[in-house]
Design a protein around this motif. Structure first.
Motif, PDB file in Angstrom:
ATOM      1  N   ARG A   1      18.779  36.666  38.349  1.00 39.88           N
ATOM      2  CA  ARG A   1      18.903  35.699  37.244  1.00 39.88           C
ATOM      3  C   ARG A   1      19.522  36.369  36.023  1.00 39.88           C
ATOM      4  O   ARG A   1      20.376  35.782  35.332  1.00 39.88           O
ATOM      5  N   ALA A   2      19.131  37.607  35.749  1.00 39.69           N
ATOM      6  CA  ALA A   2      19.694  38.331  34.609  1.00 39.69           C
ATOM      7  C   ALA A   2      21.197  38.550  34.786  1.00 39.69           C
ATOM      8  O   ALA A   2      21.959  38.522  33.813  1.00 39.69           O
ATOM      9  N   SER A   3      21.633  38.737  36.028  1.00 35.26           N
ATOM     10  CA  SER A   3      23.037  39.051  36.285  1.00 35.26           C
ATOM     11  C   SER A   3      23.968  37.880  36.010  1.00 35.26           C
ATOM     12  O   SER A   3      25.181  38.068  35.903  1.00 35.26           O
ATOM     13  N   ILE A   4      23.439  36.678  35.895  1.00 37.54           N
ATOM     14  CA  ILE A   4      24.272  35.496  35.624  1.00 37.54           C
ATOM     15  C   ILE A   4      24.032  34.942  34.230  1.00 37.54           C
ATOM     16  O   ILE A   4      24.539  33.883  33.876  1.00 37.54           O
ATOM     17  N   ALA A   5      23.226  35.664  33.416  1.00 40.28           N
ATOM     18  CA  ALA A   5      22.851  35.166  32.097  1.00 40.28           C
ATOM     19  C   ALA A   5      23.988  35.334  31.105  1.00 40.28           C
ATOM     20  O   ALA A   5      24.565  36.412  30.985  1.00 40.28           O
TER      21      ALA A   5
END
Length: 729
Positions: free
Chosen positions: A392-396
């Protein structure tokens, strides 16, 4: 201002589709003609140099400087023969854009004679100024030195600069003077190497002939095109890449007639043009079509090795923007350029292939192949389950924050869709220890129309609401934003799967050392993995409120805020993971966290300023002028004794006045809130303030502005409207 809008519309409506002749009769005649590819290397290099270069690409071997000199001479000869005058190391700093510094091939001798010069040292390494690129604290402002280094696994290519000739572009990594990664490519390459190592080791249990595993990727790119005149008539599109105001048109995407519809002639000519140029650069673009939203389109390539696919996607975005200028278009890659309709994603279709030609994520009914498939499938599911928040962090990002969960984009909840057949197979694995994946007999539709050939039905449907969906022989990560660099996501995905496969191997080796039979040991481990990870599997509608409640019950995260999502990067378990797999050091991860926070702050800050500027200098000023017109009309009616007829106009005056007051009040409060946020010294707290306080004003101000758009005379409204932006092509 209204004249400017109508002038822009007049220009846009007068444009015609350009004629785009093909570069040659057959694609094979020009495909890859602008790339220093394998065929070119074989023809220009000595057998020894060619062998060393290909070994370096295939196995990661070292390239000596003498070999680099020969490659440099060959590159120079090839590039100058095609009209190149300059060369550059083409790299991907953490700005989100590509970067290049052009140097001429020629040099001047002591006696003033001009000579062509390009040595191995210039091929291998350049020194761009690193002080102006984001470093997240790794570099001080006064520390300028940084290095780019040639990546031989991604072919060098020629970029046509139009009237300015051509430049030889050399894909490269970018590091600081002290060796830390300052780009997207360096950690990605390390993650891919670790994936190769871990996956190959696991493959050895099933086939000793497997000596290399290559992660592959197909990047579907969604985008909008807007006429250039209309684009420049919208300051928010120019400054922020998205429209901060705009009332939904009477007709948007509700008729569902744009999707896969006939491509508008101007857009089709533009697509054909950038596809021709992409083919010259060795980018295998194959699919073009209208997307769901009006004005939205998609281009998709053939699968490639991950590093090359990401280079090609970054290059394709650059190319699309350059070619768009020729066709008087502007391309919008922003995740949500228009409210109320679909946003743009960059669907990442990821799989694993072996040097023996096997797709490790392709189901099989043969027992040994089935067990291998389940081994990789379950390990991927477990990796995603255990590190869902990191994915999720990688697409934030600021843009993706508007898109996730809205109009066909997957929700912020990370879940995995496998389909009914595979889910049943895993349930059988858990309860019965059966490991045969039943691909099923071919099922054909009976349409009752004899002249229509039989249509084969897949054994699983697709789920467009799932962020991480199995689609037959690959996983599709649909949550990546349209404007993102996929390297961030692919670095995380390949890192977590590699770490999981390494853990699987360690556990399996321990069981084998204890005397367990290999097949039974594998099954027992997979059963445990599935049991501990199956809560992340979801087959239903990811948009539903029921799923949000169910996900919470299962203990799955629903991280909606970008600053909160980015915080996962610097959790101890994330730092430990990246260091353990050798992808990034603590300092490199923490620097990326700082950079992404700062990027978020700056983008929301820009949007806030654009909101304030458009609201006060365009909308409110127009509303006040319109009020004067209404007041004069109302006064004239009263003077004529038509008091009753003046009442509706007075009501309009009151409504407009009320909305103007609300806009002014909220713009002033937003500005003060932004000033308080800017005064904060802690970057994380500042980002949180922008996310939870400054952004709260956007929708409030937008609501009032969009209502005024419906009231104020169309001839007076200063901003190009949605119906014009979306439908004038």
């Amino acid at each position: 201002m209204s004249n400017f809008r109508f002038k822009a519309l007049e220009i846009a409506q007068s444009r015609q589709a350009l004629s785009v002749p093909p570069p040659a009769e057959r694609v094979t005649e020009y495909y890859g003609s602008y790339t220093f590819n394998n065929e070119v290397m074989r023809s220009l290099l000595s057998p020894e140099a060619y062998l060393k270069i290909t070994q370096a690409i295939d196995t990661g071997g070292k390239i000596d400087r003498d070999i680099a000199d020969e490659v440099a001479n060959a590159m120079k000869a090839w590039a100058t023969a095609k009209g190149a005058t300059h060369y550059t190391h083409w790299f991907q700093p953490l700005t989100g854009a590509t970067a290049e510094k052009h140097d001429a091939f020629f040099d001047v001798t002591m006696d003033g004679k001009a000579i062509e010069k390009f040595k191995g040292g210039a091929l291998v390494q350049q020194e761009p100024d690193a002080s102006s690129f984001p470093s997240g604290g790794l570099r001080n402002t006064f520390e300028a030195r940084g290095y780019t280094g040639w990546d031989p696994s991604s072919p060098a290519f020629l970029m046509d600069n139009g009237a300015g000739g051509k430049t030889l572009c050399i894909p490269s990594v970018f590091i600081s003077y002290t060796g830390e990664a300052l780009d997207y490519k360096t950690p990605l390459l390390k993650a891919l190497l670790e994936m190769d190592k871990a996956a190959t080791a696991v493959c050895q249990y099933f086939d000793r002939n497997v000596t290399k595993v290559t992660p592959t990727l197909g990047v579907e790119q969604e985008y909008f095109v807007v006429d250039k005149a209309l684009f420049y008539a919208r300051p928010d599109l120019v400054m922020a890449g998205r429209s901060v105001f705009g009332h939904s048109p009477a007709r948007g995407q509700q008729l569902e007639d744009h999707y896969f519809g006939t491509i508008p002639p101007r857009v089709n000519a533009y697509m054909v043009d950038f596809e021709f140029e992409a083919m010259k650069l060795g980018m295998p673009v194959r699919t073009r079509h209208n997307e769901v939203a009006p004005g939205q389109f998609e281009v998709a390539p053939t699968f490639e090795e991950v590093n090359l696919a990401i280079d090609h996607n970054a290059l394709l975005m650059d190319l699309m923007e350059k070619v768009a200028e020729k066709h008087n278009f502007k391309v919008l890659f922003h995740e949500k350029p228009f409210a109320g309709i679909n946003g743009s994603g960059k669907h990442n279709n990821w799989s694993l292939g072996t040097n023996t030609g096997v797709n490790l994520l392709a189901p099989s009914s043969k027992p040994k192949e089935s067990l291998r498939f389940l081994t990789f499938l379950v390990n991927v599911v477990k990796a995603v389950h255990d590190h869902a928040d990191l994915l999720r962090a990688s697409i934030a990002s600021a843009g993706n924050e508007y898109r996730l969960g809205a109009n066909e984009a997957p929700p912020a909840i990370v879940s995995v869709f496998l389909g009914e057949s595979l889910t049943k197979a895993l349930e059988d694995l858990e309860t019965k220890s059966e490991v045969i994946v039943n691909k099923g007999d071919n099922v054909y539709y009976k349409l009752g129309i004899n002249r229509i050939p039989s249509l084969l039905r897949d054994n699983t449907d697709r789920n467009r609401t799932s962020p991480f969906a199995f689609t037959g022989n690959k996983f599709e990560f649909r949550a990546v934003g349209g404007g993102a660099n996929s390297a961030s996501t692919m670095t995380v995905l390949n890192s977590i799967v590699a770490a999981q496969l390494a853990a699987f191997k360690q556990e399996l080796d321990a069981r084998l050392a204890a005397g367990e039979k290999k097949e039974l040991a594998i099954v027992e481990i997979l059963k445990e993995y599935y049991k501990s990870s199956k809560r992340i599997l979801f087959e239903g509608n990811g948009y539903s409120d029921e799923w949000v409640a169910e996900a919470a019950k299962r203990g799955l995260s629903n991280i909606k805020s970008t600053p909160e999502a980015l915080g996962v990067y610097v959790k101890p378990e994330s730092l430990e993971l990246f260091e353990r797999v050798g992808v990034m050091s603590h300092a490199e991860v923490e620097s990326r966290y700082e950079i992404e926070l700062e990027k978020y702050i700056k983008k929301v800050q820009i949007e806030s300023r654009v909101v304030g500027d458009l609201a006060m200098n365009h909308v409110v000023s127009t509303a006040l002028k319109y009020l004067n017109k209404l007041a004069e009309t109302a006064k004239a009616l009263v003077d004529l004794g038509m008091t009753a007829e003046a009442e509706p106009i007075k009501a309009l005056i009151q409504e407009i006045s009320s909305r103007v007051i609300t806009i002014k009040k909220n713009v002033e409060e937003m500005t003060e809130t932004r000033k308080r946020a800017n005064a904060m010294t802690d970057t994380a707290e500042m980002a949180k303030s922008y996310a939870t306080e400054v952004k709260d004003f956007f929708d409030v101000i937008r609501y009032e502005v969009d209502k005024l758009e419906l009231i104020i005379d169309d001839e007076d409204w200063p901003l190009v409207k949605y119906r014009e932006l979306l439908f004038v092509k």
